[in-house]
Scaffold this active site. Sequence first.
Site, PDB file in Angstrom:
ATOM      1  N   HIS A 143      89.385  -4.241  39.836  1.00  0.00           N
ATOM      2  CA  HIS A 143      90.355  -4.694  40.015  1.00  0.00           C
ATOM      3  C   HIS A 143      91.550  -4.333  39.039  1.00  0.00           C
ATOM      4  CE1 HIS A 143      91.951  -6.799  44.144  1.00  0.00           C
ATOM      5  NE2 HIS A 143      92.973  -5.985  43.341  1.00  0.00           N
ATOM      6  N   HIS A 170      96.192  -2.942  38.841  1.00  0.00           N
ATOM      7  CA  HIS A 170      97.345  -2.477  39.241  1.00  0.00           C
ATOM      8  C   HIS A 170      97.707  -2.505  37.890  1.00  0.00           C
ATOM      9  CE1 HIS A 170      96.183  -4.464  43.154  1.00  0.00           C
ATOM     10  NE2 HIS A 170      96.155  -5.846  42.091  1.00  0.00           N
ATOM     11  N   ASN A 190      98.206   1.156  45.375  1.00  0.00           N
ATOM     12  CA  ASN A 190      99.372   0.207  46.031  1.00  0.00           C
ATOM     13  C   ASN A 190     100.981   0.562  44.840  1.00  0.00           C
ATOM     14  OD1 ASN A 190      98.372  -1.690  44.440  1.00  0.00           O
ATOM     15  ND2 ASN A 190      99.319  -3.679  45.146  1.00  0.00           N
ATOM     16  N   ASP A 203      94.514  -2.744  49.015  1.00  0.00           N
ATOM     17  CA  ASP A 203      94.361  -4.000  48.432  1.00  0.00           C
ATOM     18  C   ASP A 203      95.983  -4.312  48.193  1.00  0.00           C
ATOM     19  OD1 ASP A 203      93.712  -5.915  47.239  1.00  0.00           O
ATOM     20  OD2 ASP A 203      94.815  -5.287  45.759  1.00  0.00           O
ATOM     21  N   HIS A 234      90.951  -6.838  51.073  1.00  0.00           N
ATOM     22  CA  HIS A 234      91.990  -8.081  50.779  1.00  0.00           C
ATOM     23  C   HIS A 234      91.836  -8.487  51.976  1.00  0.00           C
ATOM     24  CE1 HIS A 234      95.783  -9.709  49.533  1.00  0.00           C
ATOM     25  NE2 HIS A 234      95.281 -10.107  50.539  1.00  0.00           N
ATOM     26  N   ASP A 243      92.127  -8.876  38.779  1.00  0.00           N
ATOM     27  CA  ASP A 243      93.088  -8.133  39.747  1.00  0.00           C
ATOM     28  C   ASP A 243      94.547  -8.684  38.712  1.00  0.00           C
ATOM     29  OD1 ASP A 243      94.774  -7.744  41.467  1.00  0.00           O
ATOM     30  OD2 ASP A 243      94.644  -9.862  42.471  1.00  0.00           O
ATOM     31  N   PHE A 259     103.823 -12.113  44.054  1.00  0.00           N
ATOM     32  CA  PHE A 259     102.183 -12.439  43.676  1.00  0.00           C
ATOM     33  C   PHE A 259     101.919 -12.179  41.985  1.00  0.00           C
ATOM     34  CE2 PHE A 259     102.600 -13.590  48.077  1.00  0.00           C
ATOM     35  CZ  PHE A 259     102.063 -14.663  48.434  1.00  0.00           C
TER      36      PHE A 259
HETATM   37 ZN   LIG Z   1      94.453  -7.773  46.807  1.00  0.00          ZN
END
Ligand SMILES: [Zn+2]
Lengths: 429, 320
Positions: free
Chosen positions: A62, A64, A96, A154, A181, A309, A327
Site C-alpha cells: 500500500h 501512494h 488514486n 482506496d 478502504h 500507506d 490525511f
Molecule cells: Zn485508504
Amino acid sequence: MHSRDLLISGGRLVDPEADELRRADLLIRDGKVVALSPNINADVPVLDATGLIVSPGFIDLHVHFREPGQEWKEDIDSGSRCAAAGGFTTVCAMPNTDPPLHDQESVRFVVERAREVGLVDLHVVGAVTTDLAGTILSPMGEMAAAGCVAFSDDGRPILDSGLMRRALEYSRQFYLPIVQHAEDTGLTRGGAMNESAISTKLGLTGMHSSAEEIVVARDLALLPLTGGRYHVAHTSCARTIELLRRARAEGLPVSCEVTPHHLALDEQAVSDCDYDANYKMNPPLRSVVDREAMIQGCVDGTIDAIATDHAPHLPDEKEIGFSAAPFGVIGLETAFSVAATTLLPHMSLRDLLRLLTTGPASVFGFKDRGRLAPGLRGDVVLFDSESEAVYSVESTHSKSRNSAFDGMRLQGKIVATVLEGRVVFGESR
Amino acid sequence: MKLNDAPGLDRKDLLGLEELSEREIRLILDTAREFREVLDRPIKTVPAMRGFTIANLFYESSTRTRMSFELAQKRLTADSIGLAVTASSVKKGESLRDTARNIEAMRVDMIVMRHSQSGAPHRLAAQIDAHVVNAGDGCHEHPTQGLLDLYTLLENLGDLRGKRIVIIGDIAHSRVARSNIHGLRRMGAQVGVCGPPTLIPVGIEDLGVTVYPTIEEALAEADAINVLRIQLERIGVPLFPSTREYARLFGVTPARLEVAKREVLVLHPGPINRNVELDSRVADAPGAVILSQVTNGVAIRMAVTYLLAQKTMKAAHALA
Ligand SMILES: [Zn+2]
C-alpha cells in the site's frame, strides 16, 4: 560476469518460514538466488554482510507515489528511493492518482516508469471503478493482463453494497482480491481524528471506529455469496480485527494489513502534538485498546501484513490547520524500525519479518519472492536489528516531510537493499 | 492603580484555559478588576502600552468579540490594526506558516486570532515570537470568554468553590463550553452540562463534568446557568429538528425556572436567539447578567493583553 550477480557474504540469513537464523553466504546470479551456504566462492561483486541480518526484501501492499498528477508531492523516482532506503523491494501503488490507474494504459505507464527508475519492483493496484467514482466497474480483465495485483478504490470506500457484490464476483475470475478502504463516510463527514473524549477535548470532529467496523461487517456478509477474495486496507480498530479473526476461523478468503503508525501510536499523540497535521491520517490514530488489538493481531496471525500507506503531502499543504489539512503520512523509510521498535517486545524477529515478506506475498499472490531460496528473486535487505537512532525526517528521500516519527528514538537500521542482485540502497562495503 | 507591580503572565500566549493555573486565572481576574474601575471613569484610558502593536486577525466574522478586543487595545493606548482576511484566502488554503511569516515581517508584537479551525492559533503561536491570544478557535476554546464568564460569576457569587454551574445547549460545537469547563473546574466549581443528546459530545464526562439528562434536573441544582447560543446552521444536519422543538425541550423560560433557586444567575455569551434558547422574560430579568458580561469582557481583554505583554514591554523599556 553479469551486473545482476552478487555474493552477500558473512551475514546471518533469516528465512521467515525456516526455523532459525543461520550464518551463511547468499549467491545471486542473473537476479535470482542460486545458492545459500557457508563459504561460497564466486567471481562476482561481493556485499559484506558481516554483523548484519540478511532477509528477503520487504513487500509493501500500500503506497501512494502521486505520479501521474501530483508529482510535487512525490513521484515514482523519489518514491522508489524511499522504498529502497526502507528495505522494500516490492511496492504496490494505489490507483488514486490523477488520472486514476483505472485502465490498461495508465497501469502500463506507471509500471514502465518504475522500471526505468529501476529501484523497486512496482506493481499496481487498479481501480475498482472508473474514475474511482463508485459507479462503473473498471476493465479489470485488461488491467489484470497489464499486471495489476489487486483492485481498490482506496482513498474512498466502496459504499454501495450492490457494487461491492459485483466487484467481488467479477474479480473472482482473475483470482485477485478487492482491497477495501473501510469507512462509512456518513459517520466520518468533516472528521479529523478518532472520536473519543480526546476529540471532544480538542474540539475536533470525530471519526468513530464503528465507521470501519460497519463496512467490514457488510463486506464479510457478501463473501459467501460472491466467492470473491477480500483484503482490508489499513485496519485500525479492535472490533475490525475481531470480525476478521472470526471470518478467518470460518474459512472465508480474507486478509488484512496494518500500518506502522497504527501499531506505534494512538490518539493521545494528537493531543500531545499541538495540532500538528502530521498526526492526521485516515483511518485516524485510534485508542490505546485499538492499538493493543493491532499488536495482538500481528502476534496471533490475524493480520497478514504491515503496509505503510505511504502518503506524501508537502509541508505547506499540511500546515493549513488540522481540520483542513489532507490525511496521510509518509512511512516507507521508517516502517521497519517502527515495526521493530513496537513489535519486537512481543514477537520474534522471524515473525516480524513474516509480516513484511511472506505475509504480504501471499495476500497478493507473489510466488517468486518473500523467502530466501534458490530460484526466487534476488531481492534482499541487510539490516542491523539492534542499533538505535533518533529519526530525523530531514534524512528522507521523499519530496514531502510528513512523517509522524520525526524526532523519535527507533530501533533497527536498514544498511543495504538489493533488487534482483543489484545494490539499490547502501554501498558494497 | 497598582498595575505596575503586577508580575505579568509567565507565558507568551493565551491559547486556552485548560493550561492556566488557578494562580494565573486569579492574576488575570484581579488585574481585570482594576481595569473594570477605569471603564467607569470619565476618561477611560490607561497609557500603559504606547508603542505596542497588535494585529487582530479574524478568519471568522465576529463583530462583538472583535469590537471588545479593539476597545480593550484602545483603552490601553496600544496600536492596533485589523487584518482583513477574506473568506477566499481561507478557501484557497493559505498556509498558516505563510501567515506567520508575513505577520512576523510586519513586526507586530501581538496577534489576536479568531479561526474556524480548532488549533489554528496554536500552530501560529508555535512558529512566531509574537504573543498570540486565541479569540476563539473552532470548537475548541474561547479563553477570554471563559475568563469574562468567571469574572462575572465571581462578582455575583463571591466564591465558586462548591457552587454548581450548568452549561446548557450545543456543548459539542461550543468553544465557550470548553473554556468554561476548564476555568470553572480550576476555580473549584462543580460543572454540569445539558442539551439534546446529539449535541453532547462523546466522552465529555472525562473533562470532569456531570451530564444532566433533563433541563429540569439541571435547573433544580444550579447556582448559575450559562445558556449557549444555538447555531441555526446545525438544524437538520441532522442534530436537531427545528428551533421550535429546541425551544420546547431546552429553552430557558420563566416556567422552567420555577424549579430553580430564586437567585439563580443567567449568563449568555451573546448574541441571543430570543425565545429559542432563552425566553426574553428571562433575558431581561434582574438575574440575567448578560450586559455586565459585555462590559467585563473589555476589562478581561485589557488584563490579558497587558499581562501577556509585561515581559516584552519591560525588555523594550530597558533598551530605550
Ligand atoms: Zn485508504
